[in-house]
Design a protein around this motif. Structure first.
Motif, mmCIF file in Angstrom:
data_model
loop_
_atom_site.group_PDB
_atom_site.id
_atom_site.type_symbol
_atom_site.label_atom_id
_atom_site.label_comp_id
_atom_site.label_asym_id
_atom_site.label_seq_id
_atom_site.Cartn_x
_atom_site.Cartn_y
_atom_site.Cartn_z
ATOM 1 N N GLU A 58 14.614 6.309 45.022
ATOM 2 C CA GLU A 58 13.685 6.796 45.952
ATOM 3 C C GLU A 58 14.219 7.740 47.109
ATOM 4 O O GLU A 58 13.555 8.685 47.294
ATOM 5 N N ALA A 59 15.549 7.448 47.552
ATOM 6 C CA ALA A 59 16.376 8.331 48.548
ATOM 7 C C ALA A 59 16.555 9.579 47.831
ATOM 8 O O ALA A 59 16.582 10.476 48.791
ATOM 9 N N PHE A 60 16.901 9.747 46.700
ATOM 10 C CA PHE A 60 17.192 11.002 46.035
ATOM 11 C C PHE A 60 16.244 11.248 45.006
ATOM 12 O O PHE A 60 16.766 11.338 43.617
ATOM 13 N N PRO A 61 15.052 11.544 44.995
ATOM 14 C CA PRO A 61 14.090 12.023 43.982
ATOM 15 C C PRO A 61 14.561 13.023 43.208
ATOM 16 O O PRO A 61 14.024 13.301 41.819
ATOM 17 N N ASN A 62 15.314 14.015 43.428
ATOM 18 C CA ASN A 62 15.895 15.177 42.730
ATOM 19 C C ASN A 62 17.256 14.953 42.151
ATOM 20 O O ASN A 62 17.875 15.801 41.751
ATOM 21 N N GLY A 63 17.743 13.711 42.404
ATOM 22 C CA GLY A 63 19.191 13.476 42.028
ATOM 23 C C GLY A 63 20.020 13.560 42.968
ATOM 24 O O GLY A 63 19.941 14.094 44.044
ATOM 25 N N ILE A 64 21.527 13.543 42.660
ATOM 26 C CA ILE A 64 22.596 13.507 43.708
ATOM 27 C C ILE A 64 23.604 14.441 42.872
ATOM 28 O O ILE A 64 23.914 14.423 41.965
ATOM 29 N N ASP A 65 23.788 15.478 43.939
ATOM 30 C CA ASP A 65 24.801 16.603 43.483
ATOM 31 C C ASP A 65 26.322 16.270 44.143
ATOM 32 O O ASP A 65 27.321 16.724 43.473
ATOM 33 N N LEU A 66 26.457 15.572 45.207
ATOM 34 C CA LEU A 66 27.799 15.030 45.765
ATOM 35 C C LEU A 66 27.654 13.612 46.205
ATOM 36 O O LEU A 66 26.721 13.231 47.161
ATOM 37 N N PHE A 67 28.610 12.712 45.807
ATOM 38 C CA PHE A 67 28.651 11.210 46.312
ATOM 39 C C PHE A 67 29.998 11.232 46.578
ATOM 40 O O PHE A 67 30.780 11.269 45.933
ATOM 41 N N PHE A 68 30.206 10.773 47.928
ATOM 42 C CA PHE A 68 31.356 10.564 48.814
ATOM 43 C C PHE A 68 31.356 8.990 48.746
ATOM 44 O O PHE A 68 30.473 8.460 49.458
ATOM 45 N N ASP A 69 32.350 8.354 47.854
ATOM 46 C CA ASP A 69 32.254 6.896 47.969
ATOM 47 C C ASP A 69 33.577 6.390 48.678
ATOM 48 O O ASP A 69 34.682 6.711 48.349
ATOM 49 N N ASN A 70 33.345 5.608 49.715
ATOM 50 C CA ASN A 70 34.557 5.127 50.610
ATOM 51 C C ASN A 70 34.368 3.180 50.389
ATOM 52 O O ASN A 70 35.112 2.896 51.205
ATOM 53 N N VAL A 71 33.421 2.844 49.747
ATOM 54 C CA VAL A 71 33.386 1.484 49.651
ATOM 55 C C VAL A 71 33.506 1.053 48.358
ATOM 56 O O VAL A 71 34.130 -0.187 48.040
ATOM 57 N N GLY A 72 32.750 1.448 47.192
ATOM 58 C CA GLY A 72 32.920 0.838 45.953
ATOM 59 C C GLY A 72 31.658 -0.091 45.807
ATOM 60 O O GLY A 72 30.774 -0.089 46.621
ATOM 61 N N GLY A 73 31.845 -0.894 44.618
ATOM 62 C CA GLY A 73 30.707 -1.935 44.526
ATOM 63 C C GLY A 73 29.590 -1.693 43.748
ATOM 64 O O GLY A 73 29.638 -0.656 43.360
ATOM 65 N N VAL A 74 28.420 -2.510 44.252
ATOM 66 C CA VAL A 74 27.212 -1.964 43.399
ATOM 67 C C VAL A 74 26.564 -0.618 43.705
ATOM 68 O O VAL A 74 26.119 0.069 42.722
ATOM 69 N N PHE A 75 26.883 0.040 44.772
ATOM 70 C CA PHE A 75 26.255 1.247 44.886
ATOM 71 C C PHE A 75 27.050 2.272 43.949
ATOM 72 O O PHE A 75 26.434 3.229 43.601
ATOM 73 N N THR A 76 28.447 2.117 43.789
ATOM 74 C CA THR A 76 29.159 2.934 43.098
ATOM 75 C C THR A 76 28.781 2.699 41.666
ATOM 76 O O THR A 76 28.482 3.624 40.871
ATOM 77 N N GLU A 77 28.394 1.549 41.220
ATOM 78 C CA GLU A 77 27.934 1.107 39.805
ATOM 79 C C GLU A 77 26.489 1.775 39.456
ATOM 80 O O GLU A 77 26.154 2.399 38.504
ATOM 81 N N ALA A 78 25.565 1.891 40.678
ATOM 82 C CA ALA A 78 24.112 2.064 40.461
ATOM 83 C C ALA A 78 23.979 3.635 40.443
ATOM 84 O O ALA A 78 22.969 4.293 40.002
ATOM 85 N N VAL A 79 25.068 4.522 40.835
ATOM 86 C CA VAL A 79 24.817 6.091 41.145
ATOM 87 C C VAL A 79 24.949 6.757 39.940
ATOM 88 O O VAL A 79 24.389 7.771 39.899
ATOM 89 N N TRP A 80 25.653 6.470 38.973
ATOM 90 C CA TRP A 80 25.846 7.167 37.708
ATOM 91 C C TRP A 80 24.580 7.776 37.001
ATOM 92 O O TRP A 80 24.829 8.867 36.654
ATOM 93 N N ASP A 81 23.826 6.930 36.925
ATOM 94 C CA ASP A 81 22.301 7.585 36.254
ATOM 95 C C ASP A 81 21.628 8.665 37.170
ATOM 96 O O ASP A 81 20.935 9.244 36.791
ATOM 97 N N ILE A 82 21.941 8.590 38.331
ATOM 98 C CA ILE A 82 20.963 9.537 39.252
ATOM 99 C C ILE A 82 22.085 10.601 39.803
ATOM 100 O O ILE A 82 21.442 11.598 40.054
ATOM 101 N N LEU A 83 23.196 10.766 39.329
ATOM 102 C CA LEU A 83 23.852 12.122 39.629
ATOM 103 C C LEU A 83 23.299 13.073 38.542
ATOM 104 O O LEU A 83 23.324 12.963 37.596
ATOM 105 N N ASN A 84 23.273 14.222 39.300
ATOM 106 C CA ASN A 84 22.897 15.481 38.455
ATOM 107 C C ASN A 84 24.063 15.947 37.633
ATOM 108 O O ASN A 84 25.151 15.732 37.751
ATOM 109 N N PRO A 85 23.676 16.765 36.456
ATOM 110 C CA PRO A 85 24.890 17.567 35.869
ATOM 111 C C PRO A 85 25.431 18.306 36.589
ATOM 112 O O PRO A 85 24.938 18.909 37.687
ATOM 113 N N HIS A 86 26.626 18.417 36.382
ATOM 114 C CA HIS A 86 28.046 18.995 37.501
ATOM 115 C C HIS A 86 28.007 18.420 38.759
ATOM 116 O O HIS A 86 28.599 18.915 39.752
#
Length: 183
Positions: A58-86
């Motif tokens: 919902e927050a990223f309807p066009n996907g994610i181009d850059l993900f800065f992870d400082n915490v890990g956990g479930v948000f890190t697990e959930a992000v992979w399908d939402i990342l854009n190519p490259h």
């Protein structure tokens, strides 16, 4: 650029959206599902994962181009399908797993094949990489002094409060850098 920050309190979300200019904030504590055994919360990771992934979509309807992870956990697990190519992923910390039981770890769902097919770049960074970088310090000093980069610190007075400050890092009581002032 569309920016979304993940924080643990409404005050921190207000800070990142109003003061730092983020487009949106997500309170990760809204996705803690589970029960408590004594003082320990036992999460139902399936429900948690699906809810977090829905919030990210919902927050990223066009996907994610850059993900800065400082915490890990479930948000890190959930992000992979939402990342854009490259897409690019920066891993700076994994505090969510620092206290995991090493004999029964919380395994991150398989994601490496997604990094291959989407050609995602992953880089780990650590603050000591910037130790001998005078240009970094020069530029950062200029950006901070002009307000281009905003700094926030939580200052705790008294060396005797060091243990409380350290524990506070894991509980998210600080905003920005946690500093213990020893006088």
């Amino acid at each position: 650029c569309h920016t979304v920050g993940i924080c643990g309190t409404p005050e921190k979300i207000k800070w990142i959206t109003e003061d730092l200019g983020f487009d949106k904030g997500i309170n990760y504590k809204n996705y803690r599902i589970g029960k408590k055994i004594g003082d320990v919360e036992i999460a139902n990771t399936k429900i948690e994962f699906e809810q977090v992934q829905a919030a990210l979509k919902e927050a990223f309807p066009n996907g994610i181009d850059l993900f800065f992870d400082n915490v890990g956990g479930v948000f890190t697990e959930a992000v992979w399908d939402i990342l854009n190519p490259h897409a690019r992923v920066i891993i700076c910390g994994q505090i969510a797993s620092y206290n995991d039981d090493r004999d029964n770890p919380n395994l991150i769902r398989p994601f490496l094949h997604k990094t291959i097919y989407k050609e995602i770049d992953i880089r780990g960074i650590i603050v000591s990489n910037f130790k001998n970088k005078p240009k970094f310090y020069y530029d950062m000093g200029k950006w901070i002094s002009t307000g281009k980069v905003k700094v926030k610190e939580t200052v705790i007075d008294g060396f005797e409060k060091l243990p409380d400050a350290f524990i506070g890092l894991f509980e998210g009581v600080n905003t920005g850098k946690m500093v213990v002032k020893c006088t």
